[in-house]
Design an enzyme around this catalytic site. Structure first.
Site, PDB file in Angstrom:
ATOM      1  N   GLN A  76     -17.466  -6.547  -1.761  1.00 28.11           N
ATOM      2  CA  GLN A  76     -16.515  -7.328  -2.529  1.00 28.11           C
ATOM      3  C   GLN A  76     -16.049  -8.575  -1.759  1.00 28.11           C
ATOM      4  OE1 GLN A  76     -13.504  -3.912  -2.407  1.00 28.11           O
ATOM      5  NE2 GLN A  76     -12.245  -5.707  -2.101  1.00 28.11           N
ATOM      6  N   HIS A 108       1.047  -1.304  -0.267  1.00 22.78           N
ATOM      7  CA  HIS A 108       0.074   0.154  -0.053  1.00 22.78           C
ATOM      8  C   HIS A 108       0.882   1.437   0.043  1.00 22.78           C
ATOM      9  CE1 HIS A 108      -2.971  -2.716   2.247  1.00 22.78           C
ATOM     10  NE2 HIS A 108      -3.592  -2.567   1.218  1.00 22.78           N
ATOM     11  N   GLN A 115      -7.984  -7.401 -10.986  1.00 20.96           N
ATOM     12  CA  GLN A 115      -8.618  -6.349 -10.438  1.00 20.96           C
ATOM     13  C   GLN A 115      -8.046  -4.952 -11.274  1.00 20.96           C
ATOM     14  OE1 GLN A 115      -9.183  -5.271  -6.266  1.00 20.96           O
ATOM     15  NE2 GLN A 115      -7.415  -4.135  -6.427  1.00 20.96           N
ATOM     16  N   LYS A 151      -0.056  -6.572  -7.927  1.00 21.92           N
ATOM     17  CA  LYS A 151      -0.306  -7.845  -7.136  1.00 21.92           C
ATOM     18  C   LYS A 151      -1.942  -8.346  -7.349  1.00 21.92           C
ATOM     19  CE  LYS A 151      -1.840  -9.444  -3.580  1.00 21.92           C
ATOM     20  NZ  LYS A 151      -2.128  -9.861  -2.074  1.00 21.92           N
ATOM     21  N   ASP A 152      -2.755  -7.427  -7.786  1.00 24.80           N
ATOM     22  CA  ASP A 152      -4.201  -7.935  -7.792  1.00 24.80           C
ATOM     23  C   ASP A 152      -4.303  -7.593  -9.321  1.00 24.80           C
ATOM     24  OD1 ASP A 152      -5.669  -8.092  -5.042  1.00 24.80           O
ATOM     25  OD2 ASP A 152      -3.850  -6.601  -4.906  1.00 24.80           O
ATOM     26  N   VAL A 209       5.033  -5.434  -4.494  1.00 28.47           N
ATOM     27  CA  VAL A 209       5.872  -5.337  -3.316  1.00 28.47           C
ATOM     28  C   VAL A 209       6.102  -6.581  -2.684  1.00 28.47           C
ATOM     29  CG1 VAL A 209       6.640  -4.242  -1.407  1.00 28.47           C
ATOM     30  CG2 VAL A 209       5.639  -2.969  -3.047  1.00 28.47           C
ATOM     31  N   GLY A 211      -2.454  -1.737  -7.443  1.00 26.91           N
ATOM     32  CA  GLY A 211      -1.086  -2.817  -7.477  1.00 26.91           C
ATOM     33  C   GLY A 211      -1.342  -3.800  -8.339  1.00 26.91           C
TER      34      GLY A 211
END
Ligand code: AMP
Length: 289
Positions: free
Chosen positions: A65, A41, A158, A154-155, A181, A152
């Site tokens: 969600q 974050h 999304q 990472k998702d 990260v 990010g």
């Protein structure tokens, strides 16, 4: 030391702060989060700080969600610690609304991306998840009106879903993607890592180990998606504390299934480790041999 950020809880308060910043000629960046902030974050916030005159973040555990039976109730909440971390990243305002502020009683509006992008990977395994994400992000974009919003990699799914929504609704916001990260042991930072015991944390390392192995296989000339996915699955399934939900190689833009590594591809995995459902991915491109 940066000044501590202001905390506001209503849409009208955020709008007033953003209007004030705009009247000073500042551009506005937004980082939507569920809170329980970690270095992933903070990377988004620092990027926003570099690129925008005024930085807003949202901290909101968005109920829509979380499909039924997931961890909405026990999702970690720690506003005080979050605000301190946001301050260290130079955030100007933290928007931390109650559920009723985002979903006023009697509301009946959702924003939903449809089609292949949301039908695979996490969309297949978490029914309604992306509808909740796009709905809350549409509301946040409407409330804050940012020039740029930060998400990010990472998702990964999304990120693509949000980009699709922004294109389709012609929203005047630029979506900025920030690389994943990781902690020193390779595990992608995640609020859900807090659920892991020491043994489970050790076991979770297999996800990035397997993804990195796939990257090395591609660099060594392997192109066959089935071989790569089988290799990754085998490595993950060999870890007794980890239960693989999916491992798939898909197109990096459309998420169509790939037979071969050719265009930009993404190898995405989801797995349960103890009580935590973790996701991770790696981008695979053939590159020069
Ligand atoms: P969350 O609070 O989990 O909804 O995440 C908020 C934002 O932080 C999303 O855009 C995530 O993709 C991003 N994010 C979460 N973990 C990481 C990470 N390890 N690296 C980069 N971005 C991340």
């Amino acid at each position: 030391m940066a000044n501590p950020p202001e905390i506001v809880t209503t849409a009208s308060e955020v709008r007033a702060r953003v209007a004030g910043a705009r009247s000073e000629g500042k551009s506005v960046g937004l980082v939507p989060t569920l809170g329980a902030l970690h270095d992933g974050h903070l990377a988004l916030m620092r990027r926003a700080r570099e690129e925008c005159g005024y930085v807003a973040i949202s901290i909101f555990v968005n109920p829509t969600q979380f499909p039924a039976g997931e961890d909405f109730e026990r999702y970690p909440r720690d506003l005080k610690a979050d605000v301190a971390k946001a301050g260290s990243a130079g955030v100007d305002v933290v928007f931390a609304p109650e559920v009723e502020e985002m979903y006023p009683p009697g509301d009946s509006t959702f924003v939903e991306v449809t089609g292949p992008l949301v039908e695979c990977l996490c969309g297949q395994h978490r029914p309604g998840h992306f509808r909740g994400v796009t709905t809350v992000c549409a509301k946040l974009f409407s409330i804050v009106g940012p020039d740029k919003a930060y998400f990010g990699e990472k998702d990964y799914q999304q990120l693509l879903v949000i980009k699709q929504m922004v294109r389709d609704l012609r929203l005047p916001v630029e979506i900025v993607a920030v690389p994943t990260v990781r902690d020193a042991d390779g595990v992608a930072t995640s609020s859900r890592n807090r659920y892991l015991s020491a043994e489970e944390r050790e076991a979770a390392r297999v996800l990035y180990r397997a993804l990195s192995a796939a990257k090395a296989w591609v660099e060594a000339g392997e192109r066959d998606a089935a071989v790569l996915v089988a290799g990754v699955s085998e490595m993950i399934e060999a870890e007794p504390l980890v239960r693989l939900q999916y491992a798939e190689l898909r197109d990096g833009e459309t998420l169509e299934e790939l037979q071969m590594v050719g265009r930009k591809g993404v190898l995405a995995v989801a797995a349960f480790v103890g009580k935590a459902r973790l996701i991770d991915n790696i981008v695979l491109t053939p590159g020069p041999r």
